[in-house]
Design a protein around this motif. Sequence first.
Motif, PDB file in Angstrom:
ATOM      1  N   ASN A   1       0.855  -1.176   0.000  1.00 32.32           N
ATOM      2  CA  ASN A   1       0.000   0.000   0.000  1.00 32.32           C
ATOM      3  C   ASN A   1       0.900   1.238   0.000  1.00 32.32           C
ATOM      4  OD1 ASN A   1      -2.283   1.585   0.085  1.00 32.32           O
ATOM      5  ND2 ASN A   1      -3.173   0.573   1.860  1.00 32.32           N
ATOM      6  N   THR A   2       0.302   2.421  -0.114  1.00 32.83           N
ATOM      7  CA  THR A   2       1.043   3.672  -0.101  1.00 32.83           C
ATOM      8  C   THR A   2       0.832   4.349   1.248  1.00 32.83           C
ATOM      9  OG1 THR A   2       0.730   3.938  -2.468  1.00 32.83           O
ATOM     10  CG2 THR A   2       1.320   5.909  -1.234  1.00 32.83           C
ATOM     11  N   TYR A   3       1.935   4.752   1.885  1.00 35.68           N
ATOM     12  CA  TYR A   3       1.869   5.414   3.175  1.00 35.68           C
ATOM     13  C   TYR A   3       2.658   6.714   3.083  1.00 35.68           C
ATOM     14  CZ  TYR A   3       0.326   0.809   4.558  1.00 35.68           C
ATOM     15  OH  TYR A   3      -0.359  -0.368   4.654  1.00 35.68           O
ATOM     16  N   THR A   4       2.045   7.790   3.507  1.00 36.19           N
ATOM     17  CA  THR A   4       2.716   9.082   3.375  1.00 36.19           C
ATOM     18  C   THR A   4       2.427   9.978   4.576  1.00 36.19           C
ATOM     19  OG1 THR A   4       0.841  10.113   2.257  1.00 36.19           O
ATOM     20  CG2 THR A   4       2.486   9.047   0.850  1.00 36.19           C
ATOM     21  N   GLN A   5       3.278  10.990   4.723  1.00 43.07           N
ATOM     22  CA  GLN A   5       3.058  12.117   5.625  1.00 43.07           C
ATOM     23  C   GLN A   5       3.407  13.350   4.814  1.00 43.07           C
ATOM     24  OE1 GLN A   5       4.061  11.924  10.049  1.00 43.07           O
ATOM     25  NE2 GLN A   5       5.622  10.625   9.117  1.00 43.07           N
ATOM     26  N   LEU A   6       2.416  14.010   4.278  1.00 40.42           N
ATOM     27  CA  LEU A   6       2.634  15.165   3.411  1.00 40.42           C
ATOM     28  C   LEU A   6       1.824  16.339   3.947  1.00 40.42           C
ATOM     29  CD1 LEU A   6       2.159  13.255   0.021  1.00 40.42           C
ATOM     30  CD2 LEU A   6       4.328  13.861   1.121  1.00 40.42           C
ATOM     31  N   TYR A   7       2.501  17.297   4.555  1.00 42.32           N
ATOM     32  CA  TYR A   7       1.843  18.446   5.154  1.00 42.32           C
ATOM     33  C   TYR A   7       2.310  19.712   4.444  1.00 42.32           C
ATOM     34  CZ  TYR A   7       1.249  14.895   8.720  1.00 42.32           C
ATOM     35  OH  TYR A   7       0.964  13.722   9.373  1.00 42.32           O
ATOM     36  N   ILE A   8       1.354  20.478   3.942  1.00 43.08           N
ATOM     37  CA  ILE A   8       1.682  21.676   3.170  1.00 43.08           C
ATOM     38  C   ILE A   8       0.872  22.865   3.672  1.00 43.08           C
ATOM     39  CG2 ILE A   8       1.652  22.771   0.886  1.00 43.08           C
ATOM     40  CD1 ILE A   8       1.979  20.021  -0.361  1.00 43.08           C
ATOM     41  N   GLN A   9       1.565  23.985   3.855  1.00 41.23           N
ATOM     42  CA  GLN A   9       0.884  25.255   4.102  1.00 41.23           C
ATOM     43  C   GLN A   9       0.881  26.027   2.782  1.00 41.23           C
ATOM     44  OE1 GLN A   9       0.948  29.383   6.699  1.00 41.23           O
ATOM     45  NE2 GLN A   9       2.709  28.058   6.851  1.00 41.23           N
ATOM     46  N   TYR A  10      -0.310  26.353   2.320  1.00 38.13           N
ATOM     47  CA  TYR A  10      -0.480  27.155   1.106  1.00 38.13           C
ATOM     48  C   TYR A  10      -0.767  28.598   1.511  1.00 38.13           C
ATOM     49  CZ  TYR A  10      -1.250  22.770  -1.448  1.00 38.13           C
ATOM     50  OH  TYR A  10      -1.123  21.531  -2.009  1.00 38.13           O
ATOM     51  N   ILE A  11      -0.212  29.521   0.759  1.00 37.45           N
ATOM     52  CA  ILE A  11      -0.493  30.939   0.944  1.00 37.45           C
ATOM     53  C   ILE A  11      -0.811  31.509  -0.432  1.00 37.45           C
ATOM     54  CG2 ILE A  11       0.380  33.165   1.756  1.00 37.45           C
ATOM     55  CD1 ILE A  11       2.452  31.562   3.428  1.00 37.45           C
ATOM     56  N   PHE A  12      -1.964  32.178  -0.539  1.00 37.17           N
ATOM     57  CA  PHE A  12      -2.363  32.750  -1.821  1.00 37.17           C
ATOM     58  C   PHE A  12      -3.174  34.012  -1.590  1.00 37.17           C
ATOM     59  CE2 PHE A  12      -4.949  29.226  -0.519  1.00 37.17           C
ATOM     60  CZ  PHE A  12      -6.265  29.594  -0.732  1.00 37.17           C
ATOM     61  N   SER A  13      -3.255  34.833  -2.619  1.00 44.54           N
ATOM     62  CA  SER A  13      -3.763  36.193  -2.457  1.00 44.54           C
ATOM     63  C   SER A  13      -4.980  36.471  -3.341  1.00 44.54           C
ATOM     64  CB  SER A  13      -2.626  37.166  -2.827  1.00 44.54           C
ATOM     65  OG  SER A  13      -3.065  38.484  -2.786  1.00 44.54           O
TER      66      SER A  13
ATOM     67  N   SER B   1       7.149  18.814   8.594  1.00 42.56           N
ATOM     68  CA  SER B   1       7.128  17.462   9.150  1.00 42.56           C
ATOM     69  C   SER B   1       6.000  17.361  10.170  1.00 42.56           C
ATOM     70  CB  SER B   1       8.474  17.142   9.813  1.00 42.56           C
ATOM     71  OG  SER B   1       8.659  17.968  10.943  1.00 42.56           O
ATOM     72  N   LYS B   2       5.681  16.138  10.537  1.00 44.11           N
ATOM     73  CA  LYS B   2       4.611  15.889  11.501  1.00 44.11           C
ATOM     74  C   LYS B   2       4.856  16.632  12.820  1.00 44.11           C
ATOM     75  CE  LYS B   2       2.146  12.056  13.706  1.00 44.11           C
ATOM     76  NZ  LYS B   2       0.806  12.290  13.264  1.00 44.11           N
ATOM     77  N   SER B   3       6.101  16.741  13.227  1.00 44.34           N
ATOM     78  CA  SER B   3       6.419  17.397  14.501  1.00 44.34           C
ATOM     79  C   SER B   3       6.090  18.890  14.498  1.00 44.34           C
ATOM     80  CB  SER B   3       7.894  17.188  14.857  1.00 44.34           C
ATOM     81  OG  SER B   3       8.728  17.817  13.913  1.00 44.34           O
TER      82      SER B   3
END
Length: 155
Positions: free
Chosen positions: A3-15, A105-107
């Motif tokens: 299976n696929t396991y991920t930790q992908l955390y993104i902060q998006y900033i847009f105007s 990262s998760k932390s």
Amino acid sequence: MANTYTQLYIQYIFSVKGRENLIKSHFKDELEKIMCGIISNHNCKTYAIYCNPDHAHVFVGMNPTLSPAKLMEQLKSGSSKWLNDKKYIPGKFSWQDGYGAFTYSKSHIDQVVKYVLNQKEHHKKQTFKDEYLSFLKKFEVDYNSKYLFEWYDNV
């Protein structure tokens, strides 16, 4: 079967296009809920969202089958359509082209959530331009200032 396991955390900033203060308090919460729904519909998780009058911060856990660009395309187009259908804003609402996407990262989840939710206080001390440029510097993103957001000193 793997299976696929991920930790992908993104902060998006847009105007907001033209950096106008178009996101008003009387519909801000509803807009944020609509945006959370769009994110959920793409099997991503919203950790924090805050729409300032002229820009937005969204912190998400990404689905690995979806590109950051595709989520932004769907989030911007879906929220613009909703705002235009509601006619909360005279004329046509749209977001500026482009966005910032910064990974964590998760932390760092709790720290980023607090940062996003504290936007109102944060922007009493720092302009959006200074904030955005500090993100680019902190994350060591090479950029050409010619291709950044439109900046307006009077906003």
